[in-house]
Design a protein around this motif. Structure first.
Motif, PDB file in Angstrom:
ATOM      1  N   TRP A   1       0.827  -1.209   0.000  1.00 18.16           N
ATOM      2  CA  TRP A   1       0.000   0.000   0.000  1.00 18.16           C
ATOM      3  C   TRP A   1       0.864   1.263   0.000  1.00 18.16           C
ATOM      4  CZ3 TRP A   1      -4.489   0.684  -1.780  1.00 18.16           C
ATOM      5  CH2 TRP A   1      -5.181   1.867  -1.513  1.00 18.16           C
ATOM      6  N   LYS A   2       2.025   1.183   0.627  1.00 19.84           N
ATOM      7  CA  LYS A   2       2.928   2.346   0.679  1.00 19.84           C
ATOM      8  C   LYS A   2       3.466   2.704  -0.703  1.00 19.84           C
ATOM      9  CE  LYS A   2       4.443   2.569   5.409  1.00 19.84           C
ATOM     10  NZ  LYS A   2       5.270   3.521   6.103  1.00 19.84           N
ATOM     11  N   VAL A   3       3.444   1.747  -1.604  1.00 20.14           N
ATOM     12  CA  VAL A   3       3.881   2.031  -2.976  1.00 20.14           C
ATOM     13  C   VAL A   3       2.738   1.690  -3.931  1.00 20.14           C
ATOM     14  CG1 VAL A   3       6.383   1.888  -2.691  1.00 20.14           C
ATOM     15  CG2 VAL A   3       5.083  -0.215  -2.912  1.00 20.14           C
ATOM     16  N   SER A   4       1.534   2.186  -3.597  1.00 19.07           N
ATOM     17  CA  SER A   4       0.336   1.755  -4.327  1.00 19.07           C
ATOM     18  C   SER A   4       0.288   2.260  -5.768  1.00 19.07           C
ATOM     19  CB  SER A   4      -0.928   2.161  -3.570  1.00 19.07           C
ATOM     20  OG  SER A   4      -0.875   3.525  -3.257  1.00 19.07           O
ATOM     21  N   PHE A   5       1.009   3.319  -6.073  1.00 14.13           N
ATOM     22  CA  PHE A   5       1.061   3.749  -7.477  1.00 14.13           C
ATOM     23  C   PHE A   5       1.643   2.630  -8.329  1.00 14.13           C
ATOM     24  CE2 PHE A   5       0.712   8.347  -6.358  1.00 14.13           C
ATOM     25  CZ  PHE A   5      -0.317   8.632  -7.246  1.00 14.13           C
ATOM     26  N   GLN A   6       2.696   2.034  -7.769  1.00 14.77           N
ATOM     27  CA  GLN A   6       3.395   0.971  -8.497  1.00 14.77           C
ATOM     28  C   GLN A   6       2.651  -0.363  -8.410  1.00 14.77           C
ATOM     29  OE1 GLN A   6       7.270   0.113  -6.780  1.00 14.77           O
ATOM     30  NE2 GLN A   6       7.186  -1.908  -7.707  1.00 14.77           N
TER      31      GLN A   6
ATOM     32  N   ALA B   1      -0.451   1.135 -11.332  1.00 13.65           N
ATOM     33  CA  ALA B   1       0.172   0.763 -12.603  1.00 13.65           C
ATOM     34  C   ALA B   1      -0.497  -0.457 -13.246  1.00 13.65           C
ATOM     35  CB  ALA B   1       1.667   0.530 -12.410  1.00 13.65           C
ATOM     36  N   PRO B   2      -0.763  -1.553 -12.484  1.00 11.80           N
ATOM     37  CA  PRO B   2      -1.428  -2.695 -13.129  1.00 11.80           C
ATOM     38  C   PRO B   2      -2.839  -2.367 -13.614  1.00 11.80           C
ATOM     39  CG  PRO B   2      -0.707  -3.280 -10.899  1.00 11.80           C
ATOM     40  CD  PRO B   2      -0.317  -1.872 -11.125  1.00 11.80           C
ATOM     41  N   VAL B   3      -3.552  -1.487 -12.898  1.00 16.43           N
ATOM     42  CA  VAL B   3      -4.895  -1.097 -13.349  1.00 16.43           C
ATOM     43  C   VAL B   3      -4.761  -0.375 -14.696  1.00 16.43           C
ATOM     44  CG1 VAL B   3      -6.874   0.410 -12.877  1.00 16.43           C
ATOM     45  CG2 VAL B   3      -5.914  -0.993 -11.040  1.00 16.43           C
TER      46      VAL B   3
ATOM     47  N   ALA C   1      -0.070 -18.300   5.575  1.00 12.91           N
ATOM     48  CA  ALA C   1      -1.406 -17.687   5.506  1.00 12.91           C
ATOM     49  C   ALA C   1      -1.303 -16.168   5.366  1.00 12.91           C
ATOM     50  CB  ALA C   1      -2.210 -18.061   6.749  1.00 12.91           C
ATOM     51  N   ALA C   2      -0.388 -15.554   6.104  1.00 11.35           N
ATOM     52  CA  ALA C   2      -0.259 -14.093   6.065  1.00 11.35           C
ATOM     53  C   ALA C   2       0.179 -13.624   4.677  1.00 11.35           C
ATOM     54  CB  ALA C   2       0.738 -13.635   7.128  1.00 11.35           C
ATOM     55  N   TYR C   3       1.179 -14.281   4.117  1.00  9.21           N
ATOM     56  CA  TYR C   3       1.674 -13.867   2.800  1.00  9.21           C
ATOM     57  C   TYR C   3       0.615 -14.079   1.713  1.00  9.21           C
ATOM     58  CZ  TYR C   3       6.487 -12.579   3.796  1.00  9.21           C
ATOM     59  OH  TYR C   3       7.608 -11.913   4.231  1.00  9.21           O
ATOM     60  N   VAL C   4      -0.075 -15.237   1.783  1.00  7.77           N
ATOM     61  CA  VAL C   4      -1.074 -15.537   0.750  1.00  7.77           C
ATOM     62  C   VAL C   4      -2.245 -14.552   0.846  1.00  7.77           C
ATOM     63  CG1 VAL C   4      -2.793 -17.252   0.032  1.00  7.77           C
ATOM     64  CG2 VAL C   4      -0.445 -17.954   0.448  1.00  7.77           C
ATOM     65  N   LEU C   5      -2.722 -14.311   2.071  1.00  8.93           N
ATOM     66  CA  LEU C   5      -3.862 -13.399   2.220  1.00  8.93           C
ATOM     67  C   LEU C   5      -3.514 -11.986   1.763  1.00  8.93           C
ATOM     68  CD1 LEU C   5      -5.658 -14.371   5.552  1.00  8.93           C
ATOM     69  CD2 LEU C   5      -6.586 -14.358   3.236  1.00  8.93           C
ATOM     70  N   ALA C   6      -2.328 -11.526   2.100  1.00 14.25           N
ATOM     71  CA  ALA C   6      -1.922 -10.176   1.680  1.00 14.25           C
ATOM     72  C   ALA C   6      -1.883 -10.086   0.157  1.00 14.25           C
ATOM     73  CB  ALA C   6      -0.564  -9.826   2.271  1.00 14.25           C
ATOM     74  N   ALA C   7      -1.417 -11.159  -0.482  1.00 11.76           N
ATOM     75  CA  ALA C   7      -1.359 -11.171  -1.948  1.00 11.76           C
ATOM     76  C   ALA C   7      -2.765 -11.147  -2.530  1.00 11.76           C
ATOM     77  CB  ALA C   7      -0.598 -12.408  -2.426  1.00 11.76           C
ATOM     78  N   ILE C   8      -3.681 -11.877  -1.887  1.00 15.07           N
ATOM     79  CA  ILE C   8      -5.072 -11.870  -2.361  1.00 15.07           C
ATOM     80  C   ILE C   8      -5.660 -10.458  -2.220  1.00 15.07           C
ATOM     81  CG2 ILE C   8      -7.407 -12.707  -1.849  1.00 15.07           C
ATOM     82  CD1 ILE C   8      -6.128 -15.431  -1.158  1.00 15.07           C
ATOM     83  N   VAL C   9      -5.318  -9.789  -1.112  1.00 15.02           N
ATOM     84  CA  VAL C   9      -5.818  -8.419  -0.895  1.00 15.02           C
ATOM     85  C   VAL C   9      -5.319  -7.518  -2.025  1.00 15.02           C
ATOM     86  CG1 VAL C   9      -5.705  -6.394   0.623  1.00 15.02           C
ATOM     87  CG2 VAL C   9      -6.037  -8.662   1.602  1.00 15.02           C
ATOM     88  N   ARG C  10      -4.020  -7.646  -2.363  1.00 12.81           N
ATOM     89  CA  ARG C  10      -3.505  -6.806  -3.459  1.00 12.81           C
ATOM     90  C   ARG C  10      -4.209  -7.149  -4.777  1.00 12.81           C
ATOM     91  NH1 ARG C  10       2.760  -6.212  -5.447  1.00 12.81           N
ATOM     92  NH2 ARG C  10       2.329  -5.747  -7.633  1.00 12.81           N
ATOM     93  N   GLY C  11      -4.374  -8.447  -5.033  1.00  6.34           N
ATOM     94  CA  GLY C  11      -5.071  -8.868  -6.251  1.00  6.34           C
ATOM     95  C   GLY C  11      -6.478  -8.298  -6.285  1.00  6.34           C
ATOM     96  N   ALA C  12      -7.152  -8.321  -5.120  1.00  2.00           N
ATOM     97  CA  ALA C  12      -8.532  -7.811  -5.050  1.00  2.00           C
ATOM     98  C   ALA C  12      -8.572  -6.311  -5.314  1.00  2.00           C
ATOM     99  CB  ALA C  12      -9.121  -8.133  -3.683  1.00  2.00           C
ATOM    100  N   PHE C  13      -7.601  -5.588  -4.778  1.00  2.00           N
ATOM    101  CA  PHE C  13      -7.540  -4.133  -5.013  1.00  2.00           C
ATOM    102  C   PHE C  13      -7.384  -3.848  -6.512  1.00  2.00           C
ATOM    103  CE2 PHE C  13      -6.620  -3.147  -0.496  1.00  2.00           C
ATOM    104  CZ  PHE C  13      -7.397  -2.006  -0.370  1.00  2.00           C
ATOM    105  N   VAL C  14      -6.437  -4.548  -7.131  1.00  2.00           N
ATOM    106  CA  VAL C  14      -6.166  -4.306  -8.550  1.00  2.00           C
ATOM    107  C   VAL C  14      -7.383  -4.729  -9.382  1.00  2.00           C
ATOM    108  CG1 VAL C  14      -4.679  -4.881 -10.501  1.00  2.00           C
ATOM    109  CG2 VAL C  14      -3.675  -4.586  -8.243  1.00  2.00           C
ATOM    110  N   GLY C  15      -7.930  -5.919  -9.081  1.00  2.00           N
ATOM    111  CA  GLY C  15      -9.086  -6.424  -9.825  1.00  2.00           C
ATOM    112  C   GLY C  15     -10.272  -5.471  -9.729  1.00  2.00           C
TER     113      GLY C  15
END
Lengths: 258, 299
Positions: A23-28, A32-34, A109-123
């Motif tokens: 989130w601290k580098v959310s532009f990137q 960017a993926p959006v 679990a922590a790493y996977v969930l955080a990745a899903i959160v990022r995927g959800a944000f981008v999606g």
């Protein structure tokens, strides 16, 4: 304020840290993926929308949106875990996560969930921008959520494996460019596999990414190349296999605990 | 009887053909200020890594405050704070964020009162909201110490904490670590600055090629391997064979070992009686460097 000891606090803190990190580098990591997905949408829709319809009467641009959304979810879930782990390994700050009493299951679990959160944000970002251009039907939202979660979890696990295994960024980018990218691009993001010659249809059926995208797309149109139940079976099996592999690497401390 | 702060029994670790740890047995009692010394590659960092769960040993057992580092790793890690040798940091976070995260990893939330106390003790309060990237090397080193203390561990391991740190900061750091030791924390220190180890540590283990080659109190080691020395420079060479242990130290200096200061007057008068004239004189206390060199040479 008194300090308090909280159950699963290690897992929760690691999840929070991983979300905060992207989130601290959310532009990137989000913006960017959006933008990339929207550019795909603009270009392909401009070129093909008047010439191609899919599933009978679905305009090409509308057909394209779910594929692009899922592609973004998958690629970003992979990028989140893999880049975080390799950065932590190379800079050495992984030690901050290895010294505390966090179990390997909590770590996973922590790493996977955080990745899903990022995927959800981008999606979600891709969907929101797409809605400015097209009207998107939603026939079965449960399928959308299930495939987004499972697809994100699969690529997050895959990213963990790559991040743990790779010793340098070059090796990681090989994973990304020679495996993830071709599998995503050839998974039916931009076309229905029914438009392919029989041989390539068969080849597509061997690509697990095809099932993630096809099942996800079913949630929007109620139509897909294969039954969503078949896709769910394939995707779930992939997740189980990758989760077991990742957990076994973590349990053994492979390349993390010498 | 309370469990030792650290118990290491029969620990072996190989990396291919290299025996990094070759049967280490060691106990550190609660409240000790313990030194772990040895040349580069002796196995100090491997031993600390094994204790912290960063390295898995091939054989043997390690426990922190009675908790096995493998079978009961959660308790063992809660009892241990490690300051790593490398200057590592996470560039995404500020000092306070890094400390809050570290606290959370150990299961402690709302820990800001203690975090503020550590920041003040390490003179980092004014940098609490600065990004880790913006700190000098010395400050980053202090943040590493703060991160190791954030969960109030009874046992603290410092792996070369003063490497590359300026004198003022080093003094401040030792003052703080000494206070922690006085408050009951067990301290284990590895350092290449032997005078630091001599001043701070009550007991010392010396490692060479993965084995403990000396283990005793600092005083005993000094008494056993080093003695006080009288160094004199004579105006003209004189045979000093009548003084046991006397040896030529070059540039006109002669070194004569002795046990107690009462012997010095007698030695000087005997030199005078043989016609020797003392031009200059230095009294040398035993130091750990000599002990270290002696032990490493013998081992």
């Amino acid at each position: 304020m008194k300090p308090e000891t909280v159950r699963f606090a290690g897992f929760r803190t690691l999840l929070y840290k991983e979300v905060l990190r992207f989130w601290k580098v959310s532009f990137q990591t989000v913006g960017a993926p959006v933008l990339t997905a929207v550019l795909y949408l603009l270009i392909f829709s401009h070129v093909l929308d008047r010439h191609v319809t899919v599933y009978g009467d679905v305009p090409y641009t509308v057909f394209l949106v779910p594929g692009l959304v899922m592609m973004s979810v998958l690629q970003n879930a992979f990028a989140n875990t893999s880049s975080s782990l390799i950065q932590s390994k190379i800079t050495g700050n992984i030690v901050f996560m290895l010294l505390p009493p966090i179990s390997y299951r909590e770590f996973f679990a922590a790493y996977v969930l955080a990745a899903i959160v990022r995927g959800a944000f981008v999606g979600t970002g891709v969907i929101l921008v797409s809605l400015l251009m097209v009207s998107l039907p939603v026939v079965a939202p449960a399928w959308i959520i299930v495939f987004a979660l499972l697809g994100g979890a699969i690529l997050a696990s895959f990213g963990m494996i790559a991040g743990i295994w790779a010793d340098k960024f070059d090796q990681l980018s090989a994973f990304q460019n020679f495996l993830i990218m071709p599998l995503t691009m050839l998974s039916g993001v931009f076309y229905s596999i029914h438009s392919l010659p029989p041989v390539w249809q068969t080849v597509s059926h061997l690509n697990p990414f095809f099932y993630m995208i096809d099942g996800f797309r079913y949630g929007f149109f109620g139509q897909s190349d294969v039954s969503p139940w078949v896709s769910l079976g394939v995707v779930s099996a992939c997740f189980v296999v990758l989760a077991i592999l990742t957990l076994s690497m973590l349990a053994r401390g492979y390349k993390l605990r010498a | 009887m309370s469990a030792p702060a650290i118990r290491i029994a029969g620990v072996r670790k190989r990396y291919g053909q290299l025996k990094a740890l070759d049967g280490i047995d060691l106990e550190v009692q609660q409240g000790e200020f313990f030194g772990l010394l040895g040349p580069n590659g002796a196995g100090k960092t491997t031993l600390i890594s094994a204790l912290a769960g960063l390295t898995r040993v091939d054989e043997g057992e390690l426990a922190v405050m009675g908790h096995d580092v493998v079978a009961d790793y959660r308790q063992a890690r809660r009892k241990l704070g490690v300051v790593p040798q490398e200057l590592v940091f996470d560039p995404f976070f500020s000092v306070r964020e890094a400390l809050r995260l570290q606290s959370g990893y150990f299961g402690i939330r709302r820990n800001d009162t203690w975090i503020d106390e550590i920041l003040a003790s390490l003179d980092l309060t004014h940098k609490a909201d600065a990004n880790m990237r913006m700190l000098s090397g010395g400050m980053k080193r202090r943040v590493l110490v703060a991160q190791a203390l954030v969960h109030r561990p009874p046992v603290i391991v410092l792996d070369e904490p003063t490497a590359g740190v300026d004198v003022e900061l080093r003094q401040g750091l030792w003052q703080f670590i000494r206070r922690l030791n006085r408050d009951g924390h067990t301290i284990v220190l590895t350092t290449h600055y032997l005078e630091e180890a001599q001043t701070l540590c009550n007991r010392i283990a010396m490692l060479k090629a993965g084995r403990v080659v000396a283990l005793d109190t600092t005083d005993n080691l000094l008494a056993r391997f080093a003695s006080r020395v009288l160094r004199v420079r004579l105006s003209a060479p004189v045979g000093l064979d009548f003084l046991p242990g006397a040896r030529d130290a070059g540039h006109g200096w002669v070194e004569i070992p002795f046990e107690s200061y009462g012997e010095v007057e007698d030695m000087l008068s005997r030199i005078r009686l043989t016609g020797g004239q003392v031009e200059d004189m230095v009294l040398g206390e035993p130091d750990l460097e000599k002990v270290f060199m002696g032990v490493m040479h013998e081992a």
